[in-house]
Design an enzyme around this catalytic site. Structure first.
Site, PDB file in Angstrom:
ATOM      1  N   SER A 158      15.326 -21.528 -28.163  1.00 38.82           N
ATOM      2  CA  SER A 158      15.871 -22.510 -27.222  1.00 38.82           C
ATOM      3  C   SER A 158      17.195 -22.031 -26.627  1.00 38.82           C
ATOM      4  CB  SER A 158      16.110 -23.841 -27.932  1.00 38.82           C
ATOM      5  OG  SER A 158      15.009 -24.187 -28.730  1.00 38.82           O
TER       6      SER A 158
HETATM    7  N1  SAH Z   1      14.536 -24.154 -32.191  1.00 36.10           N
HETATM    8  C1  SAH Z   1      13.774 -22.933 -32.249  1.00 36.10           C
HETATM    9  C2  SAH Z   1      12.791 -22.857 -31.121  1.00 36.10           C
HETATM   10  C3  SAH Z   1      11.715 -23.855 -31.216  1.00 36.10           C
HETATM   11  S1  SAH Z   1      10.418 -23.562 -30.047  1.00 36.10           S
HETATM   12  C4  SAH Z   1      14.724 -21.751 -32.223  1.00 36.10           C
HETATM   13  O1  SAH Z   1      15.932 -21.972 -32.358  1.00 36.10           O
HETATM   14  O2  SAH Z   1      14.276 -20.607 -32.116  1.00 36.10           O
HETATM   15  C5  SAH Z   1       9.218 -24.638 -30.745  1.00 36.10           C
HETATM   16  C6  SAH Z   1       8.526 -24.069 -31.943  1.00 36.10           C
HETATM   17  O3  SAH Z   1       7.671 -25.097 -32.460  1.00 36.10           O
HETATM   18  C7  SAH Z   1       7.628 -22.873 -31.659  1.00 36.10           C
HETATM   19  O4  SAH Z   1       7.992 -21.817 -32.500  1.00 36.10           O
HETATM   20  C8  SAH Z   1       6.225 -23.372 -31.988  1.00 36.10           C
HETATM   21  O5  SAH Z   1       5.382 -22.374 -32.540  1.00 36.10           O
HETATM   22  C9  SAH Z   1       6.524 -24.475 -33.001  1.00 36.10           C
HETATM   23  N2  SAH Z   1       5.473 -25.497 -33.147  1.00 36.10           N
HETATM   24  C10 SAH Z   1       4.696 -26.044 -32.193  1.00 36.10           C
HETATM   25  N3  SAH Z   1       3.862 -26.954 -32.730  1.00 36.10           N
HETATM   26  C11 SAH Z   1       4.141 -27.006 -34.056  1.00 36.10           C
HETATM   27  C12 SAH Z   1       3.625 -27.756 -35.158  1.00 36.10           C
HETATM   28  N4  SAH Z   1       2.640 -28.643 -34.998  1.00 36.10           N
HETATM   29  N5  SAH Z   1       4.157 -27.553 -36.393  1.00 36.10           N
HETATM   30  C13 SAH Z   1       5.161 -26.649 -36.571  1.00 36.10           C
HETATM   31  N6  SAH Z   1       5.683 -25.905 -35.571  1.00 36.10           N
HETATM   32  C14 SAH Z   1       5.193 -26.080 -34.340  1.00 36.10           C
END
Ligand code: SAH
Length: 210
Positions: free
Chosen positions: A63
């Site tokens: 993010s």
């Molecule tokens: N905050 C993180 C970025 C998050 S991006 C950082 O600092 O890098 C959102 C993430 O949520 C992605 O890695 C994606 O794979 C994950 N994601 C999506 N659906 C999900 C689920 N049902 N359970 C766990 N993770 C999930």
């Protein structure tokens, strides 16, 4: 051309100047956690740009620092808290949360196996972060009532805040999540008693479920 800063502290100073970082606690965490340690290999030069960055070919992103700052301020974290994060990604936001709540802890759940492995490596030095591989769309149930989370946060866009997730936080706890479809979402804080507060528009990749 994307204009970035040449150091983590310059990036943090700009987040403070622009009003994204408001509190001492969040500022300190951002200074302690270097974003360059969490970007995908090859992207180090872009680490201090306030933009989301792709995580290899996983289709997911780390993010933007300003977006994480907004989330962290809204979480109003305190020392000793036990926090659940859904969507570990690179592990950057989990590391930031862990610095604020220490000696409290963060359980962080990631659906993608490759990102789980990537984040686990990035988070090796953060002993109060517990990375979990799995589908967090219904949270990650604590093992006992004593282990209910103080707060939970979804780092991806949810259609609605899942009731299961609300049931996993303490009575005075809340869930913070971007709520809405693709494109823009509304950053919502929802308490267990049903009260809701909006923190304005945000943009996240969608929460997926199996
Ligand atoms: N905050 C993180 C970025 C998050 S991006 C950082 O600092 O890098 C959102 C993430 O949520 C992605 O890695 C994606 O794979 C994950 N994601 C999506 N659906 C999900 C689920 N049902 N359970 C766990 N993770 C999930």
């Amino acid at each position: 051309m994307i204009s970035g800063f040449s150091s983590n502290s310059e990036l943090v100073q700009s987040l403070i100047r622009d009003g994204y970082i408001k509190s001492q606690t969040v500022a300190r965490a951002f200074l302690e956690v270097d974003r360059a340690d969490f970007v995908w290999p090859g992207n180090e030069k872009l680490a201090y740009v306030d933009e989301p960055l792709v995580l290899g070919d996983t289709g997911q992103t780390i993010s933007a620092p300003s977006m994480i700052a907004i989330m962290l301020e809204a979480l109003e974290l305190k020392r000793y808290e036990h926090v659940l994060e859904i969507g570990t990604g690179s592990g950057y936001s989990a590391a930031l949360i862990s610095r604020i709540v220490s000696p409290g802890s963060v359980v962080t759940v990631e659906l993608s196996y490759r990102l789980y492995l990537f984040a686990r490596k990035n988070l090796e030095r953060y002993s109060n972060v517990i990375p979990v591989l799995g589908d967090g769309s219904k949270g990650f149930p604590p093992y006992s009532r004593e282990e209910l989370y103080d707060k939970a946060v979804i780092m991806a866009a949810a259609q609605k805040i899942p009731d299961e997730l609300l049931s996993q936080v303490k009575n005075d706890g809340f869930v913070l999540a971007p709520v809405g479809g693709r494109g823009y979402q509304d950053l919502i804080k929802k308490w267990k008693n049903g009260r809701e507060e909006s923190y304005g528009a945000c943009i996240f990749v969608p929460l997926r479920s199996l």
